[in-house]
Enzyme design. Structure first.
Site, short mmCIF file in Angstrom:
data_model
loop_
_atom_site.label_atom_id
_atom_site.label_comp_id
_atom_site.label_asym_id
_atom_site.label_seq_id
_atom_site.Cartn_x
_atom_site.Cartn_y
_atom_site.Cartn_z
N GLU A 133 0.83 -1.21 0.00
CA GLU A 133 0.00 0.00 0.00
C GLU A 133 0.86 1.25 0.00
O GLU A 133 1.99 1.22 0.47
CB GLU A 133 -0.82 0.04 1.30
CG GLU A 133 -2.28 -0.24 1.18
CD GLU A 133 -3.11 0.81 0.47
OE1 GLU A 133 -2.57 1.62 -0.31
OE2 GLU A 133 -4.32 0.82 0.70
N ASP A 134 0.30 2.35 -0.48
CA ASP A 134 1.02 3.62 -0.39
C ASP A 134 0.87 4.25 0.99
O ASP A 134 1.84 4.69 1.59
CB ASP A 134 0.56 4.60 -1.47
CG ASP A 134 -0.96 4.80 -1.51
OD1 ASP A 134 -1.69 4.08 -0.79
OD2 ASP A 134 -1.42 5.67 -2.26
N ASP A 137 -4.26 5.51 6.28
CA ASP A 137 -4.80 6.77 6.76
C ASP A 137 -5.50 6.50 8.10
O ASP A 137 -4.85 6.42 9.13
CB ASP A 137 -5.73 7.29 5.66
CG ASP A 137 -6.00 8.77 5.77
OD1 ASP A 137 -5.14 9.55 5.33
OD2 ASP A 137 -7.06 9.13 6.29
N PHE A 186 -2.06 16.54 3.87
CA PHE A 186 -2.29 15.82 2.63
C PHE A 186 -1.01 15.77 1.81
O PHE A 186 -0.45 16.80 1.44
CB PHE A 186 -3.44 16.43 1.83
CG PHE A 186 -4.05 15.41 0.92
CD1 PHE A 186 -5.03 14.54 1.39
CD2 PHE A 186 -3.60 15.27 -0.38
CE1 PHE A 186 -5.56 13.55 0.57
CE2 PHE A 186 -4.12 14.28 -1.21
CZ PHE A 186 -5.10 13.43 -0.73
N ARG A 199 0.63 12.21 -9.45
CA ARG A 199 1.27 10.89 -9.46
C ARG A 199 2.60 10.96 -10.20
O ARG A 199 3.50 10.16 -9.98
CB ARG A 199 0.35 9.86 -10.15
CG ARG A 199 -0.95 9.59 -9.40
CD ARG A 199 -1.56 8.26 -9.84
NE ARG A 199 -2.98 8.17 -9.60
CZ ARG A 199 -3.54 7.72 -8.48
NH1 ARG A 199 -2.78 7.33 -7.49
NH2 ARG A 199 -4.85 7.65 -8.35
#
Ligand code: HPA
Ligand code: MG
Length: 220
Positions: A133-134, A137, A186, A199
Site C-alpha cells: 500500500e502507499d 490513513d 495531505f 502521481r
C-alpha cells in the site's frame, strides 16, 4: 516482524522546492518536499531486506493496491529481486498480483470497500501474501481489505505500507512493515494523488492551498 517506522515530526517543514527538481506544472502547488525520492529508495531497500529475512525460502505473492501503491510496489519488488540475485543460499520466489479498491462514497458511516479490479483473489489460497500500500490513513480501508482477503484462505497475510498517517481518528491499525510515519497533512507524489494529479512527481510533498484549489473536483 513489526519494526519501527521513521517518524516525521508534526513541526517538520521538509525541504524547499528550490532545492530539488520538481515538474514546472506543480511548482506553485506544493508547500515543501517532505520525503525526497532518494530517501524513499533507501528506506525501501531496508524494508525489502526485512521482508526477505522474515519470509526466507518461502514463495511470496506481492499484492499491489492500485493505483497509489504502484511506485512503491515496483521499487520494493526491484529490491527484493536484487536480494534474490545476490543471495546464494536464501531465495524468495515472487508472484505479482494487483487489486483495485473503491469506497462506497455515499455511505461514509460504514466505510465499506469493494474490490473493483485486478486478479482473481482465489489465486491467493494457501499463499503467503504481502499487501503493498502507499498509505494507511485511518486504518479502516486496510482492516476491511484484510477481512476480504481472509475469505480466500491465504497461508499468511502481511502488509507493507510506505506511509502511515498520524491521525486523531486512527483505528490504531499498524502495518507489519512501514516506511515513514507522517503528520496529518495531505501528501502527494510518488504515485500518491490528489484527484488523480501529482502521481507524476517523484518526491513526496505536502500540497498547498493553491494546489488543492486548482485540482479540486468541480461539483455540478
Ligand atoms: N495523500 C494521498 N492519498 C491519501 C492521503 C494523502 O495524504 N491520505 C489518504 N489517501
Ligand atoms: Mg492506497
Amino acid at each position: 516482524m513489526s519494526k519501527d517506522c521513521i517518524k516525521i515530526a508534526d513541526d517538520y517543514t521538509g525541504y524547499a522546492l528550490s532545492n530539488f527538481c520538481v515538474p514546472r506544472h506543480y511548482e506553485e502547488d506544493l508547500e515543501n518536499v517532505l520525503i525526497p525520492w532518494g530517501l524513499i529508495q533507501d528506506r525501501t531497500e531496508r524494508l525489502a531486506r526485512d521482508i526477505f529475512q522474515d519470509i526466507r525460502d518461502e514463495p511470496l505473492t506481492a499484492l499491489c493496491v492500485l493505483k497509489g501503491g504502484y511506485r512503491f510496489y515496483t521499487d520494493l519488488l526491484d529490491k527484493l529481486t536484487t536480494l534474490n540475485r545476490f543471495h546464494a543460499s536464501v531465495s524468495v520466489q515472487l508472484h505479482v498480483d494487483f487489486i483495485r479498491l473503491k469506497s462506497y462514497e455515499n455511505d461514509d458511516s460504514t466505510g465499506d470497500i469493494r474490490v473493483i479490479g485486478g486478479d482473481n483473489l482465489s489465486n491467493l489460497r494457501g499463499h503467503n501474501v504481502l499487501v503493498v500500500e502507499d498509505i494507511i490513513d485511518t486504518g479502516r480501508t486496510m482492516s476491511r481489505l484484510l477481512a476480504i482477503l481472509q475469505k480466500y484462505e491465504p497461508k499468511s497475510v502481511k502488509v507493507a505500507s510506505l506511509l502511515v498517517k498520524r491521525r486523531p481518528d486512527s483505528t490504531g491499525y499498524r502495518p507489519d512493515y512501514c516506511g515513514f510515519e507522517v503528520p496529518d497533512k495531505f501528501v502527494v507524489g510518488y504515485a500518491l494523488d490528489y484527484n488523480e494529479y501529482f502521481r507524476d512527481l517523484n518526491h513526496i510533498c505536502v500540497i498547498n492551498d493553491t494546489g488543492k484549489a486548482k485540482y479540486k473536483i468541480q461539483q455540478n
